[in-house]
Design an enzyme around this catalytic site. Structure first.
Site, short mmCIF file in Angstrom:
data_model
loop_
_atom_site.label_atom_id
_atom_site.label_comp_id
_atom_site.label_asym_id
_atom_site.label_seq_id
_atom_site.Cartn_x
_atom_site.Cartn_y
_atom_site.Cartn_z
N GLY A 168 -9.71 -1.10 -10.31
CA GLY A 168 -8.92 -1.47 -9.15
C GLY A 168 -9.70 -1.86 -7.92
CB THR A 169 -13.29 -2.24 -7.11
OG1 THR A 169 -13.60 -3.05 -8.24
CG2 THR A 169 -13.73 -0.81 -7.36
N GLY A 170 -11.23 -4.67 -7.12
CA GLY A 170 -10.90 -6.01 -6.63
C GLY A 170 -9.56 -6.05 -5.93
CB CYS A 171 -6.25 -4.68 -6.86
SG CYS A 171 -5.96 -5.64 -8.36
CB THR B 35 -15.54 0.23 -11.01
OG1 THR B 35 -15.41 0.00 -12.41
CG2 THR B 35 -16.90 0.83 -10.70
CE LYS C 190 -13.46 -9.81 -6.25
NZ LYS C 190 -12.25 -9.12 -6.66
#
Length: 151
Positions: A89-92, A87, A55
């Site tokens: 928590g975007t990865g989770c 932004t 990412k």
């Protein structure tokens, strides 16, 4: 990090590191170009997982570019960057959405593309929600609010 690489990554269908996490896993500097991102995604793939989504949201630029790598090769995924502090928590959210879509039968690449679109819309709708302190979450419920209520 050693246990993660040795014991967990080989069991994974998809790993979704951001640029700093990939650098840590590989013991190298963060990728500074798309070519370096492709190389790092391939190096992570060599650790034994089925696919890697590297990412690029931590990079700069008008677009966010992610690299999806699997045995068939690499795919570049690009969306316009959303200007928002929300932004958290975007990865989770991206990994959970991808896992949910695969559990529902979507092929891996399709699940990743749809999960990325879901996060993008959550960022777009969450720009003005005013939740959290400085860096709040994306809007996970945007689709529910925009749809008619269930019968």
């Amino acid at each position: 990090v050693a246990a993660l690489k040795r014991d967990l990554v080989p069991l994974a269908t998809l790993v979704t590191p951001n640029l700093p996490e990939a650098a840590l896993l590989l013991g190298t500097a963060e990728a500074a170009s798309e070519a370096e991102m492709r190389d790092q995604a391939k190096a992570l793939l060599a650790l034994g997982c089925r696919a890697v989504l590297l990412k690029g949201g931590h990079a700069s630029g008008e677009a966010t570019v992610d690299i999806l790598a699997d045995a068939a090769g690499t795919e570049r995924l690009e969306l316009i960057r959303i200007d928002t502090p929300h932004t958290h928590g975007t990865g989770c959210t991206l990994s959970a959405a991808g896992a949910a879509l695969m559990a529902r039968g979507a092929p891996l690449a399709e699940a990743v593309r749809r999960a990325k679109a879901y996060v993008w819309h959550g960022l777009r709708h969450g720009r003005t929600q005013g939740v959290g302190h400085v860096r709040g979450p994306l809007d996970h419920l945007y689709a529910i609010r925009s749809a008619p209520p269930p019968a």
